[in-house]
Scaffold this motif. Sequence first.
Motif, PDB file in Angstrom:
ATOM      1  N   TYR A 228       0.845  -1.191   0.000  1.00 26.90           N
ATOM      2  CA  TYR A 228       0.000   0.000   0.000  1.00 26.90           C
ATOM      3  C   TYR A 228       0.887   1.249   0.000  1.00 26.90           C
ATOM      4  O   TYR A 228       1.947   1.287   0.619  1.00 26.90           O
ATOM      5  N   ASN A 229       0.446   2.286  -0.705  1.00 31.57           N
ATOM      6  CA  ASN A 229       1.161   3.569  -0.740  1.00 31.57           C
ATOM      7  C   ASN A 229       2.613   3.399  -1.198  1.00 31.57           C
ATOM      8  O   ASN A 229       3.545   3.946  -0.603  1.00 31.57           O
ATOM      9  N   ASP A 230       2.767   2.669  -2.290  1.00 34.15           N
ATOM     10  CA  ASP A 230       4.090   2.280  -2.797  1.00 34.15           C
ATOM     11  C   ASP A 230       4.688   3.399  -3.658  1.00 34.15           C
ATOM     12  O   ASP A 230       4.887   3.244  -4.864  1.00 34.15           O
ATOM     13  N   ASP A 315      -7.279   1.380  -2.671  1.00 37.59           N
ATOM     14  CA  ASP A 315      -7.448   2.492  -3.608  1.00 37.59           C
ATOM     15  C   ASP A 315      -6.136   3.211  -3.905  1.00 37.59           C
ATOM     16  O   ASP A 315      -6.122   4.182  -4.660  1.00 37.59           O
ATOM     17  N   SER A 316      -5.031   2.744  -3.335  1.00 34.07           N
ATOM     18  CA  SER A 316      -3.732   3.304  -3.712  1.00 34.07           C
ATOM     19  C   SER A 316      -3.216   2.687  -5.006  1.00 34.07           C
ATOM     20  O   SER A 316      -2.130   3.038  -5.470  1.00 34.07           O
ATOM     21  N   PHE A 317      -4.014   1.762  -5.594  1.00 33.50           N
ATOM     22  CA  PHE A 317      -3.626   1.115  -6.848  1.00 33.50           C
ATOM     23  C   PHE A 317      -4.650   1.381  -7.948  1.00 33.50           C
ATOM     24  O   PHE A 317      -5.840   1.551  -7.686  1.00 33.50           O
ATOM     25  N   TYR A 368      -0.718  -0.994 -10.333  1.00 38.59           N
ATOM     26  CA  TYR A 368       0.166   0.159 -10.467  1.00 38.59           C
ATOM     27  C   TYR A 368      -0.224   1.196  -9.412  1.00 38.59           C
ATOM     28  O   TYR A 368      -1.404   1.323  -9.071  1.00 38.59           O
ATOM     29  N   VAL A 369       0.755   1.929  -8.907  1.00 38.94           N
ATOM     30  CA  VAL A 369       0.463   2.979  -7.942  1.00 38.94           C
ATOM     31  C   VAL A 369      -0.466   4.007  -8.585  1.00 38.94           C
ATOM     32  O   VAL A 369      -0.240   4.442  -9.720  1.00 38.94           O
TER      33      VAL A 369
END
Length: 393
Positions: A228-230, A315-317, A368-369
């Motif tokens: 997450y959050n990458d 939702d970070s992706f 993907y981010v």
Amino acid sequence: MIKLSEVELEPQLDEGRESKPRKEMKTLYYLAVLSSCLSLNVGSSIRQVRQTTDSNGKPCTCVHYSRCPNVPTDGSGIIQLKFGGVSSPCQTSLEICCANPSREQENVPSKPPTRADCGKRNTGGLVVRIIGAGANDAQFAEFPWMVAILVEVKVANEFTKLYECGGSLIHEKVVMTAAHCIAQKSRDSIIMRAGEWDTHNLKEPFPHQDRRVAQVIVHENFDKDNLYNDIALLIADQPFVFNDNVQTTCLPRPDDFFLDNNCWASGWGQDAFDDKEGRYQMVQKKVSLPMVRRERCQAELREAGNLGPDFVLDDSFVCAGGIKNRDTCKGDGGSPLVCPIKGKPSHYQQVGIVSWGIRCGLETPAAYVNVAKFRPWIDRHLSRLNFQPQYVY
């Protein structure tokens, strides 16, 4: 919700999960292929010539294409890739075998460096057009925001630079990448390279540029287990100098939503989707990918691998791909995924950063981010550094 670390998930760069033999093989490969070319000093001096024969057996000399009379100045129909396509007796992709080369000094094309509008893709390449290129071979400077992130390591009492992952230039002093690429790396060991294209070529139309890292900014909520959050920002010690092969990408506005079918990812990752067969690339590659709706992506990820029916896509992706053998792969982590900007031909904005997938090349979308989600975070950090955004269109 289960953690991604509990399943067979493959980050597009995850050194921690590589076996020791594979790490050693990777190191030996880069020592052989990259270390000699990563200290390039491009100038205007004449290269050492090499006598050989052309395909008809006639004597000729391998020289930079600019030194051969009656050759199109853009190299169209002349320049060949070092691998695949038409064979060539010369050693680099910018050389040709010329019967009567001029004695004039080779000149690297030059003009005053300027910052162009962000996201301008040079679809046909710059200065040279490569023949023999496959559908997945990027032309020179086609994606001028592409950055190679290298790590300097000591091997046999000598320092050498090894390719680690990809990134994108969003400001003259800021490179954006995936947090999982660099979170465990020493800041002092990281080198950012902009303007790179052919890692095995010592003579390209415009030189690449290397910068050290002054500051690493990893998202405060990055989770190495589920990615997450990458996202991370690398702040250069000195600004990159804008040139035709070094420019910034555009970034989407917060909460922008994309379903374009003509998006592109680029990088130097593996060319095959089997770890045993895949090889990292010398010449930059590209792959066309469609964006995939979140609901469909989540459903297909639940069915693939061991994620299970309760998996929830954070939702970070965002998702893209899902076409067999058209995918980003190991080594592409941190690289940009860009989509066209409506109403601005040949201009692109970065909607994603290569993060993870269920193996490579399957008919399952990859994650993907979600860059749009992190636009306020990016803006906030640039404002704190007193940097004027160079990614706004």
